[in-house]
Enzyme design. Structure first.
Site, short mmCIF file in Angstrom:
data_model
loop_
_atom_site.label_atom_id
_atom_site.label_comp_id
_atom_site.label_asym_id
_atom_site.label_seq_id
_atom_site.Cartn_x
_atom_site.Cartn_y
_atom_site.Cartn_z
N PRO A 163 74.20 2.12 -98.93
CA PRO A 163 75.51 2.23 -99.59
C PRO A 163 76.49 3.05 -98.76
O PRO A 163 76.18 3.49 -97.65
CB PRO A 163 75.15 2.95 -100.89
CG PRO A 163 74.04 3.86 -100.51
CD PRO A 163 73.28 3.19 -99.38
N LYS A 188 71.94 -3.22 -92.58
CA LYS A 188 73.28 -3.58 -93.07
C LYS A 188 73.92 -2.39 -93.78
O LYS A 188 73.52 -2.01 -94.88
CB LYS A 188 73.21 -4.76 -94.06
CG LYS A 188 74.62 -5.28 -94.37
CD LYS A 188 74.74 -6.04 -95.65
CE LYS A 188 75.23 -5.25 -96.82
NZ LYS A 188 76.56 -4.63 -96.70
N GLY A 221 78.31 -7.30 -99.46
CA GLY A 221 77.09 -7.65 -100.19
C GLY A 221 76.93 -9.17 -100.22
O GLY A 221 75.85 -9.70 -99.98
N GLU A 264 66.12 2.47 -104.18
CA GLU A 264 66.64 3.79 -104.58
C GLU A 264 67.94 3.51 -105.30
O GLU A 264 68.92 3.08 -104.68
CB GLU A 264 66.95 4.64 -103.34
CG GLU A 264 65.74 5.10 -102.57
CD GLU A 264 65.00 6.23 -103.24
OE1 GLU A 264 65.42 6.68 -104.34
OE2 GLU A 264 63.98 6.64 -102.69
N CYS A 298 74.18 9.93 -106.06
CA CYS A 298 73.24 9.42 -107.06
C CYS A 298 72.57 10.53 -107.85
O CYS A 298 72.24 10.35 -109.01
CB CYS A 298 72.20 8.53 -106.40
SG CYS A 298 71.40 9.34 -105.02
N GLN A 344 86.81 1.69 -106.83
CA GLN A 344 86.03 2.80 -107.39
C GLN A 344 86.94 3.69 -108.24
O GLN A 344 86.53 4.18 -109.29
CB GLN A 344 85.39 3.60 -106.25
CG GLN A 344 84.36 4.62 -106.70
CD GLN A 344 83.14 3.99 -107.35
OE1 GLN A 344 82.90 2.80 -107.20
NE2 GLN A 344 82.41 4.77 -108.11
N PHE A 345 88.19 3.86 -107.78
CA PHE A 345 89.13 4.68 -108.54
C PHE A 345 89.37 4.08 -109.92
O PHE A 345 89.31 4.77 -110.95
CB PHE A 345 90.45 4.80 -107.77
CG PHE A 345 91.36 5.83 -108.36
CD1 PHE A 345 91.24 7.16 -108.00
CD2 PHE A 345 92.29 5.48 -109.32
CE1 PHE A 345 92.05 8.12 -108.59
CE2 PHE A 345 93.10 6.43 -109.91
CZ PHE A 345 92.98 7.75 -109.54
N GLU A 398 76.32 5.48 -115.49
CA GLU A 398 76.65 6.20 -114.26
C GLU A 398 78.12 5.95 -113.93
O GLU A 398 78.55 4.80 -113.83
CB GLU A 398 75.78 5.70 -113.11
CG GLU A 398 76.00 6.48 -111.85
CD GLU A 398 75.14 5.98 -110.70
OE1 GLU A 398 75.07 4.75 -110.51
OE2 GLU A 398 74.57 6.81 -109.99
N PHE A 400 79.87 7.66 -111.21
CA PHE A 400 80.00 7.74 -109.75
C PHE A 400 81.40 8.18 -109.34
O PHE A 400 82.06 7.60 -108.49
CB PHE A 400 79.65 6.39 -109.10
CG PHE A 400 78.73 6.56 -107.91
CD1 PHE A 400 77.53 7.21 -108.03
CD2 PHE A 400 79.08 6.06 -106.66
CE1 PHE A 400 76.68 7.39 -106.94
CE2 PHE A 400 78.24 6.22 -105.56
CZ PHE A 400 77.04 6.89 -105.71
P1 NDP Z 1 75.99 -1.47 -104.39
O1 NDP Z 1 74.74 -1.80 -105.10
O2 NDP Z 1 77.22 -2.20 -104.76
O3 NDP Z 1 75.83 -1.64 -102.82
C1 NDP Z 1 74.82 -1.06 -102.06
C2 NDP Z 1 74.61 -1.89 -100.82
O4 NDP Z 1 74.16 -3.18 -101.21
C3 NDP Z 1 75.87 -2.12 -99.98
O5 NDP Z 1 75.50 -2.25 -98.62
C4 NDP Z 1 76.36 -3.44 -100.53
O6 NDP Z 1 77.19 -4.12 -99.62
C5 NDP Z 1 75.05 -4.18 -100.73
N1 NDP Z 1 75.11 -5.22 -101.73
C6 NDP Z 1 75.98 -5.37 -102.76
N2 NDP Z 1 75.67 -6.46 -103.47
C7 NDP Z 1 74.58 -7.03 -102.87
C8 NDP Z 1 73.81 -8.17 -103.13
N3 NDP Z 1 74.06 -8.97 -104.18
N4 NDP Z 1 72.75 -8.46 -102.32
C9 NDP Z 1 72.47 -7.65 -101.29
N5 NDP Z 1 73.19 -6.56 -100.96
C10 NDP Z 1 74.23 -6.24 -101.75
O7 NDP Z 1 76.16 0.09 -104.55
P2 NDP Z 1 77.31 0.96 -103.99
O8 NDP Z 1 77.53 0.71 -102.55
O9 NDP Z 1 78.46 0.81 -104.91
O10 NDP Z 1 76.66 2.42 -104.09
C11 NDP Z 1 76.75 3.16 -105.22
C12 NDP Z 1 75.47 3.05 -106.05
O11 NDP Z 1 74.35 3.40 -105.25
C13 NDP Z 1 75.44 4.04 -107.18
O12 NDP Z 1 74.97 3.39 -108.34
C14 NDP Z 1 74.45 5.10 -106.75
O13 NDP Z 1 73.79 5.77 -107.76
C15 NDP Z 1 73.51 4.33 -105.90
N6 NDP Z 1 72.91 5.22 -104.92
C16 NDP Z 1 71.60 5.58 -105.07
C17 NDP Z 1 71.01 6.47 -104.20
C18 NDP Z 1 69.57 6.84 -104.35
O14 NDP Z 1 69.00 7.35 -103.39
N7 NDP Z 1 68.95 6.63 -105.48
C19 NDP Z 1 71.75 7.06 -103.10
C20 NDP Z 1 73.11 6.61 -103.00
C21 NDP Z 1 73.66 5.71 -103.90
P3 NDP Z 1 78.78 -3.92 -99.64
O15 NDP Z 1 79.06 -2.52 -100.03
O16 NDP Z 1 79.14 -4.23 -98.26
O17 NDP Z 1 79.31 -4.90 -100.64
#
Ligand code: NDP
Length: 494
Positions: A163, A188, A221, A264, A298, A344-345, A398, A400
């Site tokens: 993320p 990625k 994604g 995660e 997170c 996000q905002f 959540e 965020f």
């Molecule tokens: P997303 O689930 O939207 O995205 C995470 C990653 O997955 C990005 O690289 C995104 O690409 C990619 N992605 C999105 N949709 C798909 C899909 N359908 N198939 C495959 N890959 C996909 O999360 P966010 O980026 O918005 O991150 C925030 C979230 O992550 C929060 O809920 C947070 O709690 C969680 N998080 C958890 C952590 C942990 O260790 N438990 C640590 C950090 C965050 P792209 O952004 O390019 O669209």
């Protein structure tokens, strides 16, 4: 105030370079020649153009990783793998300033916080470089007629999806153990923060990793992430992101070859403060555990429970400390930067409206900061809601963002039940000077990590991962070795 920070020469030179995908040791343009803009969330200005990898690019990257694994990487000695990883850690350290600046530009986070993340990357690569030579099997004395043993083997090709909130740090949580265990990788980053991963690609080349061992593809994604998830030639997906996407990945997995999957995911972690807590220590921590990284973390302690007798005192301190937090452009090195983007905002603002509509009391914050030098970015101050209704959306979901919900409680039994009343189970905190109460809480709470009289402590050597909807599998420590290997059992009959 506008910032007068001067970027390092290396950062300026890198920003001027055309960005490409790293596939089989070469920097290549995406086949469809599509690009998207990397935006600085502090001022909404474009920083760079980033390649958009589609499924044909993903195919090339996965093919490269497979060839590299079969033809070369699996024959490289553990000592050589370790020394490549140590070299990479040294290069990250050498270029730490540039990596910090790129993360700050791309993500908005304060420079000092980016420095903390880069330190963590360096530690991760060094820690797992040490593991490369220590991945052992076992022998089983179960028969006088046979030698029975197990060995841990790499999985093959792993897809690593990360993320935007801690871009390079979370990439290193995955890359370092995956490489130490002998896998080849396709990484990625989030499309919102691709720059540091692309710079890391240059360092991976300079360190001397054989071509195709690490491939880096940028894009959204959909299509890039989905193409990785659905790919038939990938042996494992390691994902960090939202619970929604984690569930989607699990679903997809059922329809393709059964890959190993580790997840995660999100959290809504309870932070419980008993009346016998050391209030001074609570005061030093609570505003950070509630708002660190502008709440885009997170493990944020986003549900705060305070015992009734000290409620007013703790809230007063939280408001006071939160108001002291400086907010600004990451390069000015404030305490808190902006939210990552407009989407996000809006997402956070919708929750604030929902909290108000559902009857929670907004104690402070909750609006966009419109000072002259902040007006182009996505800035929001610490936001505190008080409530006594655990069914509210802002209490259950959540957010965020820099939003914390606080509530009072009477007894241990009441608060442990409320703390566990959540689909999430990533982390939890408890503040008390009674060790027996703290250990009772640590036993009873349904969370993957528990901090007693502290918050947000991590080490590459210590397992981290969530219970319930917060994920599957533990990263870091020895646990990550299990995530990136498979165990083979051999019976040799005499
Ligand atoms: P997303 O689930 O939207 O995205 C995470 C990653 O997955 C990005 O690289 C995104 O690409 C990619 N992605 C999105 N949709 C798909 C899909 N359908 N198939 C495959 N890959 C996909 O999360 P966010 O980026 O918005 O991150 C925030 C979230 O992550 C929060 O809920 C947070 O709690 C969680 N998080 C958890 C952590 C942990 O260790 N438990 C640590 C950090 C965050 P792209 O952004 O390019 O669209």
């Amino acid at each position: 105030m506008s910032h007068s920070f001067t970027l390092s020469d290396k950062t300026i030179a890198f920003l001027k370079e055309p960005k490409k995908l790293l596939i089989h040791g070469q920097w290549v343009a995406p086949l469809n020649k599509q690009y998207f803009a990397a935006i600085n969330p502090s001022n909404n200005q474009e920083i760079s153009q980033i390649p958009l990898a589609e499924s044909s690019d993903v195919d090339h990257a996965v093919d490269s990783a497979n060839k590299s694994f079969e033809n070369h990487w699996k024959t490289v000695s553990a000592v050589e793998k370790a020394s490549l990883m140590f070299r990479l850690a040294d290069l990250i350290e050498r270029d730490q300033q540039t990596l910090m600046e790129l993360e700050t530009l791309d993500n908005g986070k304060p420079l000092s916080k980016a420095q903390y993340d880069m330190d963590a990357c360096i530690h991760h690569f060094r820690y797992y470089a040490g593991w490369a030579t220590k991945i052992e099997g076992a022998t089983y004395p179960v028969s006088k007629d046979a030698l029975v043993y197990t060995q841990k083997e790499p999985l093959g090709v792993v897809g690593l999806i990360v993320p935007w909130n801690f871009p390079l740090m979370i990439a290193s949580w995955k890359l370092a153990p995956a490489l130490a265990c002998g896998n080849c990788c396709v990484l990625k980053p989030s499309e919102k923060t691709s720059l540091s991963a692309l710079y890391l690609g240059k360092l991976i080349q300079e360190a001397g990793f054989p071509k195709g061992v690490v491939n880096i593809i940028t894009g959204n994604g959909n299509p890039t992430g989905i193409a990785l998830v659905r790919h038939q030639q990938i042996d494992k997906i390691s994902f960090t992101g939202s619970t929604k996407t984690g569930k989607f990945i699990s679903q997809q997995n059922a329809h393709s070859t059964l890959k190993r999957v580790s997840l995660e995911l999100g959290g809504k972690s309870p932070n419980v403060i008993f009346s016998d807590a050391d209030i001074e220590k609570v005061t030093q921590s609570l505003h950070w555990s509630s708002f660190y990284n502008t709440g885009q973390e997170c493990t944020l302690g986003s549900r705060v429970f305070i015992q009734k007798t000290i409620f007013d005192q703790v809230i007063d301190q939280l408001i006071k400390q939160s108001k002291k937090l400086s907010i600004g452009h990451g390069l000015e090195n404030p305490d808190l930067g902006p939210l990552i983007d407009q989407g996000q905002f809006k997402h956070v603002m919708d929750y604030i409206k929902s909290g108000q509509n559902e009857g929670a009391e907004l104690i402070c914050g909750g609006h966009r900061l419109n000072d002259k030098h902040l007006k182009d970015g996505y800035f929001m101050g610490p936001t505190i809601f008080s409530h006594q209704n655990d069914r509210l959306k802002i209490v259950n979901e959540e957010i965020f963002g820099p939003v914390v919900v606080v509530s009072s409680f009477d007894s241990y039994d009441q608060v442990i039940q409320r703390a566990n009343d959540s689909p999430y189970g990533l982390a939890a905190g408890v503040w008390t000077q009674s060790h027996s109460k703290a250990l009772q809480f640590a036993n009873d709470v349904k969370a993957g990590t528990v901090w007693i009289n502290g918050w947000d402590q991590f080490s590459p050597a210590v397992p981290f991962g969530g219970f319930k909807d917060s994920g599957i599998g533990k990263e870091m420590g020895k646990s990550a070795i299990d995530l990136y290997t498979q165990e083979k059992t051999v019976w040799l009959n005499y």
